[in-house]
Design a protein around this motif. Structure first.
Motif, short mmCIF file in Angstrom:
data_model
loop_
_atom_site.label_atom_id
_atom_site.label_comp_id
_atom_site.label_asym_id
_atom_site.label_seq_id
_atom_site.Cartn_x
_atom_site.Cartn_y
_atom_site.Cartn_z
N GLU A 126 0.28 2.34 -8.14
CA GLU A 126 -0.58 1.73 -7.12
C GLU A 126 -0.08 1.95 -5.70
N VAL A 127 1.20 2.33 -5.58
CA VAL A 127 1.84 2.44 -4.27
C VAL A 127 1.97 3.92 -3.91
N LYS A 128 1.86 4.22 -2.61
CA LYS A 128 2.02 5.61 -2.18
C LYS A 128 3.29 5.77 -1.36
N LEU A 129 3.83 6.97 -1.41
CA LEU A 129 4.84 7.35 -0.42
C LEU A 129 4.10 8.11 0.67
N GLU A 130 4.39 7.78 1.92
CA GLU A 130 3.78 8.49 3.05
C GLU A 130 4.91 9.22 3.77
N HIS B 121 12.63 -8.92 11.30
CA HIS B 121 14.00 -8.72 10.82
C HIS B 121 14.32 -7.26 10.53
N GLY B 122 13.89 -6.42 11.45
CA GLY B 122 14.26 -5.01 11.36
C GLY B 122 13.35 -4.15 10.50
N VAL B 123 12.38 -4.79 9.82
CA VAL B 123 11.46 -4.00 9.00
C VAL B 123 10.18 -3.76 9.81
N LEU B 124 9.86 -2.49 10.00
CA LEU B 124 8.60 -2.19 10.68
C LEU B 124 7.49 -2.38 9.66
N LEU B 125 6.63 -3.37 9.92
CA LEU B 125 5.58 -3.76 8.99
C LEU B 125 4.25 -3.23 9.49
N ILE C 286 13.47 5.56 5.09
CA ILE C 286 12.30 4.68 5.05
C ILE C 286 12.08 4.08 6.44
N GLN C 287 10.91 4.32 7.00
CA GLN C 287 10.64 3.95 8.38
C GLN C 287 9.74 2.72 8.48
N HIS C 288 8.80 2.57 7.54
CA HIS C 288 7.98 1.35 7.56
C HIS C 288 7.48 0.98 6.17
N LEU C 289 7.04 -0.27 6.08
CA LEU C 289 6.48 -0.84 4.86
C LEU C 289 5.06 -1.26 5.19
N ALA C 290 4.10 -0.79 4.38
CA ALA C 290 2.70 -1.09 4.67
C ALA C 290 2.12 -2.01 3.61
N ILE C 291 1.56 -3.14 4.05
CA ILE C 291 0.94 -4.08 3.13
C ILE C 291 -0.56 -4.13 3.38
N GLU C 292 -1.29 -4.19 2.30
CA GLU C 292 -2.75 -4.26 2.42
C GLU C 292 -3.17 -5.70 2.63
N ASP D 288 0.82 -1.21 0.00
CA ASP D 288 0.00 0.00 0.00
C ASP D 288 0.86 1.26 0.00
N HIS D 289 1.82 1.31 0.91
CA HIS D 289 2.70 2.49 0.93
C HIS D 289 4.01 2.21 1.64
N LEU D 290 4.95 3.13 1.42
CA LEU D 290 6.20 3.16 2.17
C LEU D 290 6.16 4.40 3.04
N GLY D 291 6.45 4.24 4.32
CA GLY D 291 6.48 5.37 5.24
C GLY D 291 7.89 5.92 5.33
N ILE D 292 8.03 7.22 5.09
CA ILE D 292 9.36 7.85 5.07
C ILE D 292 9.40 8.96 6.13
N ALA D 293 10.28 8.79 7.10
CA ALA D 293 10.43 9.80 8.15
C ALA D 293 11.24 10.97 7.61
N VAL D 294 10.71 12.18 7.73
CA VAL D 294 11.43 13.36 7.25
C VAL D 294 11.71 14.31 8.42
N ALA D 295 12.91 14.88 8.39
CA ALA D 295 13.30 15.81 9.44
C ALA D 295 12.95 17.24 9.03
#
Ligand code: CO
Length: 137
Positions: free
Chosen positions: A51-55, A124-128, A77-83, A7-14
């Motif tokens: 189909e995929v979003k950047l958050e 394994h280190g990926v925040l899902l 990249i902080q998390h990976l979101a799957i529908e 669904d999306h990739l979560g990206i932490a921005v400063a």
């Protein structure tokens, strides 16, 4: 559990202004949704790519998850979101298979989605993030 798509990739921005310049002016992506999630202490901005979003995630509190992430790991990249089709079923199945959840029960995400985070210790280190989209009538 039926996983449908990413669904999306979560990206932490400063620095949100600088990040907006990159994603909007340089890459030419279109901002389609912006929402503050108070209980998470974040402002979220969505940029679809196909189909995929950047958050993009900007912290609005000094003690929230994104603030802590930036402090520890820096922007990225902080998390990976799957529908998933049915989030209650997915959580129950993961728990029954011994996977640790951050959210044992779904909570409300942006745009009336239901979401739950899996504990990164077991992935394994990926925040899902699991996402169930609102049912369409
Ligand atoms: Co997310």
């Amino acid at each position: 559990m039926r996983i449908k798509r990413i669904d999306h990739l979560g990206i932490a921005v400063a620095d949100l202004a600088a990040a907006k310049r990159l994603y909007e002016d340089v890459l030419g992506l279109k901002l389609t949704h912006e929402e503050v999630v108070q209980d998470q202490g974040v402002r979220t901005l969505f940029y679809p790519i196909g189909e995929v979003k950047l958050e993009l995630l900007e912290s609005i509190t000094p003690d929230g998850a994104i603030a802590k992430y930036l402090e520890k790991r820096g922007p990225g990249i902080q998390h990976l979101a799957i529908e998933v089709e049915d989030i209650d079923e997915a959580i129950a199945e993961l728990k029954s298979k011994g996977v640790k959840m951050i959210d044992e029960h779904p909570r409300r995400g942006v745009e009336n989605t239901r979401i739950a985070f899996v504990h990164p210790k077991d992935t394994h280190g990926v925040l899902l993030e699991l996402v169930e989209l609102p049912r369409r009538m």
